[in-house]
Design a protein around this motif. Structure first.
Motif, PDB file in Angstrom:
ATOM      1  N   ASP A 108       0.652  -5.809   8.259  1.00 39.33           N
ATOM      2  CA  ASP A 108       1.250  -4.502   8.553  1.00 39.33           C
ATOM      3  C   ASP A 108       2.696  -4.730   9.004  1.00 39.33           C
ATOM      4  O   ASP A 108       2.950  -5.285  10.070  1.00 39.33           O
ATOM      5  CB  ASP A 108       0.437  -3.767   9.615  1.00 39.33           C
ATOM      6  CG  ASP A 108      -0.924  -3.322   9.082  1.00 39.33           C
ATOM      7  OD1 ASP A 108      -1.076  -3.278   7.847  1.00 39.33           O
ATOM      8  OD2 ASP A 108      -1.828  -3.041   9.887  1.00 39.33           O
ATOM      9  N   ILE A 109       3.613  -4.301   8.153  1.00 42.02           N
ATOM     10  CA  ILE A 109       5.036  -4.568   8.342  1.00 42.02           C
ATOM     11  C   ILE A 109       5.669  -3.459   9.185  1.00 42.02           C
ATOM     12  O   ILE A 109       5.659  -2.288   8.782  1.00 42.02           O
ATOM     13  CB  ILE A 109       5.760  -4.654   6.984  1.00 42.02           C
ATOM     14  CG1 ILE A 109       5.066  -5.660   6.064  1.00 42.02           C
ATOM     15  CG2 ILE A 109       7.229  -4.991   7.184  1.00 42.02           C
ATOM     16  CD1 ILE A 109       5.049  -7.069   6.571  1.00 42.02           C
ATOM     17  N   GLU A 155       4.620   1.726  10.125  1.00 40.32           N
ATOM     18  CA  GLU A 155       4.380   0.448   9.465  1.00 40.32           C
ATOM     19  C   GLU A 155       3.997   0.696   8.015  1.00 40.32           C
ATOM     20  O   GLU A 155       3.538   1.782   7.648  1.00 40.32           O
ATOM     21  CB  GLU A 155       3.251  -0.320  10.160  1.00 40.32           C
ATOM     22  CG  GLU A 155       3.564  -0.749  11.587  1.00 40.32           C
ATOM     23  CD  GLU A 155       2.354  -1.346  12.271  1.00 40.32           C
ATOM     24  OE1 GLU A 155       2.318  -2.578  12.445  1.00 40.32           O
ATOM     25  OE2 GLU A 155       1.445  -0.563  12.627  1.00 40.32           O
ATOM     26  N   ASN A 156       4.172  -0.334   7.187  1.00 40.82           N
ATOM     27  CA  ASN A 156       3.691  -0.319   5.813  1.00 40.82           C
ATOM     28  C   ASN A 156       2.806  -1.544   5.615  1.00 40.82           C
ATOM     29  O   ASN A 156       3.131  -2.635   6.084  1.00 40.82           O
ATOM     30  CB  ASN A 156       4.853  -0.360   4.806  1.00 40.82           C
ATOM     31  CG  ASN A 156       5.625   0.944   4.785  1.00 40.82           C
ATOM     32  OD1 ASN A 156       5.045   2.014   4.892  1.00 40.82           O
ATOM     33  ND2 ASN A 156       6.936   0.855   4.655  1.00 40.82           N
ATOM     34  N   ASP A 198       0.861  -1.182   0.000  1.00 38.72           N
ATOM     35  CA  ASP A 198       0.000   0.000   0.000  1.00 38.72           C
ATOM     36  C   ASP A 198       0.894   1.227   0.000  1.00 38.72           C
ATOM     37  O   ASP A 198       1.983   1.212   0.583  1.00 38.72           O
ATOM     38  CB  ASP A 198      -0.885  -0.013   1.249  1.00 38.72           C
ATOM     39  CG  ASP A 198      -2.126   0.852   1.102  1.00 38.72           C
ATOM     40  OD1 ASP A 198      -1.967   2.059   0.873  1.00 38.72           O
ATOM     41  OD2 ASP A 198      -3.235   0.309   1.225  1.00 38.72           O
ATOM     42  N   LEU A 199       0.461   2.286  -0.651  1.00 38.24           N
ATOM     43  CA  LEU A 199       1.283   3.492  -0.751  1.00 38.24           C
ATOM     44  C   LEU A 199       1.022   4.480   0.389  1.00 38.24           C
ATOM     45  O   LEU A 199       1.625   5.545   0.428  1.00 38.24           O
ATOM     46  CB  LEU A 199       1.059   4.168  -2.105  1.00 38.24           C
ATOM     47  CG  LEU A 199       1.500   3.332  -3.312  1.00 38.24           C
ATOM     48  CD1 LEU A 199       1.133   4.035  -4.612  1.00 38.24           C
ATOM     49  CD2 LEU A 199       2.988   3.055  -3.268  1.00 38.24           C
ATOM     50  N   ARG A 200       0.118   4.127   1.292  1.00 34.04           N
ATOM     51  CA  ARG A 200      -0.175   5.000   2.438  1.00 34.04           C
ATOM     52  C   ARG A 200       0.529   4.459   3.679  1.00 34.04           C
ATOM     53  O   ARG A 200       0.306   3.308   4.066  1.00 34.04           O
ATOM     54  CB  ARG A 200      -1.680   5.067   2.678  1.00 34.04           C
ATOM     55  CG  ARG A 200      -2.490   5.599   1.510  1.00 34.04           C
ATOM     56  CD  ARG A 200      -3.966   5.307   1.708  1.00 34.04           C
ATOM     57  NE  ARG A 200      -4.207   3.854   1.781  1.00 34.04           N
ATOM     58  CZ  ARG A 200      -5.368   3.309   2.145  1.00 34.04           C
ATOM     59  NH1 ARG A 200      -6.383   4.079   2.495  1.00 34.04           N
ATOM     60  NH2 ARG A 200      -5.504   1.986   2.189  1.00 34.04           N
ATOM     61  N   PRO A 201       1.364   5.264   4.332  1.00 39.54           N
ATOM     62  CA  PRO A 201       2.033   4.799   5.554  1.00 39.54           C
ATOM     63  C   PRO A 201       1.044   4.601   6.699  1.00 39.54           C
ATOM     64  O   PRO A 201      -0.079   5.106   6.670  1.00 39.54           O
ATOM     65  CB  PRO A 201       3.019   5.937   5.872  1.00 39.54           C
ATOM     66  CG  PRO A 201       3.062   6.802   4.658  1.00 39.54           C
ATOM     67  CD  PRO A 201       1.752   6.632   3.969  1.00 39.54           C
TER      68      PRO A 201
END
Length: 322
Positions: free
Chosen positions: A247-248, A310-311, A183-186
């Protein structure tokens, strides 16, 4: 354009080869087959690929795939006499393809990318090809691969639904499609960020917004990662479609030993990613000064975080109807 290659070591490429396969953008070497994908194709990017690949292994429990891959690639599976085959789209440094070839020595594994970054010394059942995967029609026969894998691809694909259609055409009935995209949103302290929110990581979020803007200008749909499962389902060729996300963590804050290792790898990968984004940002019309300010602000948030970063990693696997 698709070129089947016996790839030499990068250091042995002649200047003519570099002119053919590469171009310089913002001081970084980028591929020359698809100018829509403005990410580096150089040694620093190879290091970033390796960190990401190691991180994925931890996230997937020491595997590099999800879904019933072992069943589909079982030597006992009836394929009508056809060889079992795996296709890795956007193979980058080739690590996923090599790992699959090692794990399944009876399977033919092909990695495809825009630039010849892959190693020369690989298992005998592993080969690499160069191809522009944003082409209207991919140069692979219908119903010819048992597993098709595409990871971190969507930022180089203008028409992702059509790309999925092509992957489905290539996949054999009963085969497994695997899609993996960030996903491009943090995420800050467990919440997905928005443009007007106070996040504690303003530089990181500003960079994310500029990435999305740059990709949108180039014709890329930035909402694809979160909708991959829906897009695959809409094709109508899959009995089973599974989408999940993880969620990394980014950084050294997790207490769990495995998550801490994942966070450390993600932190190092993010540190390289910030610099790797320079060609994309410059290509979107930003000035050198603007890119410098964005980069330094994002680095401050990464090096001295005030919140837990997280990403979100989106993972889809689907089984094509028999």
């Amino acid at each position: 354009m698709c070129i089947e290659c016996v790839l030499p070591e990068l250091v042995n490429l002649t200047p003519h080869d570099h002119d053919r396969f590469y171009r310089l953008v913002g001081g970084r070497r980028c591929n020359n087959l698809n100018h829509n994908y403005v990410m580096p194709a150089d040694e620093d990017e190879l290091r970033r690929f390796e960190l990401f690949h190691r991180m994925i292994r931890f996230v997937f429990g020491n595997k590099v795939y999800v879904g019933p891959v072992e069943t589909v690639l079982s030597p006992e599976r009836d394929t009508g006499g056809e060889k079992l085959r795996v296709l890795d789209m956007g193979t980058g440094g080739g690590l996923w393809a090599v790992d699959m070839a090692d794990e399944f020595p009876h399977v033919e594994v092909t990695g495809v990318d825009l630039a010849p970054l892959q190693p020369r010394m690989v298992p005998s059942n592993c080969t690499f090809e160069l191809c522009d995967l944003d082409a209207r029609c991919l140069p692979y026969p219908s119903n010819s691969y048992d597993v098709v894998h595409a990871r971190n691809m969507h930022s180089g694909i203008k028409n992702y639904p059509h790309f999925l259609h092509e992957l489905t055409r290539i996949l054999r009935p009963g085969g497994v499609l695997i899609l993996i995209e960030f996903d491009l949103r943090p995420i800050a302290d467990g919440k997905v960020t928005s443009a007007d929110a106070k996040t504690g990581i303003p530089g990181w979020c500003a960079l994310a917004e500029k990435i999305q803007h740059a990709l949108t200008l180039s014709g890329v749909d930035v909402t694809v990662p979160g909708r991959m499962g829906e897009l695959v389902h809409d094709l109508g060729w899959y009995d089973q479609v599974f989408q999940q996300h993880a969620d990394i963590p980014v950084g050294f804050w997790p207490k769990d030993p495995t998550l801490l290792t994942v966070g450390q790898l993600a932190w190092m990968e993010s540190d390289l990613l910030i610099l790797a984004l320079r060609p994309l940002l410059l290509s979107s019309g930003l000035s050198e000064k603007e890119v410098k300010v964005l980069t330094e602000a994002a680095q401050r948030d990464l090096y001295f975080p005030l919140v837990h970063i997280e990403n979100r990693l989106h993972v889809v696997h689907a089984i094509k109807s028999v």
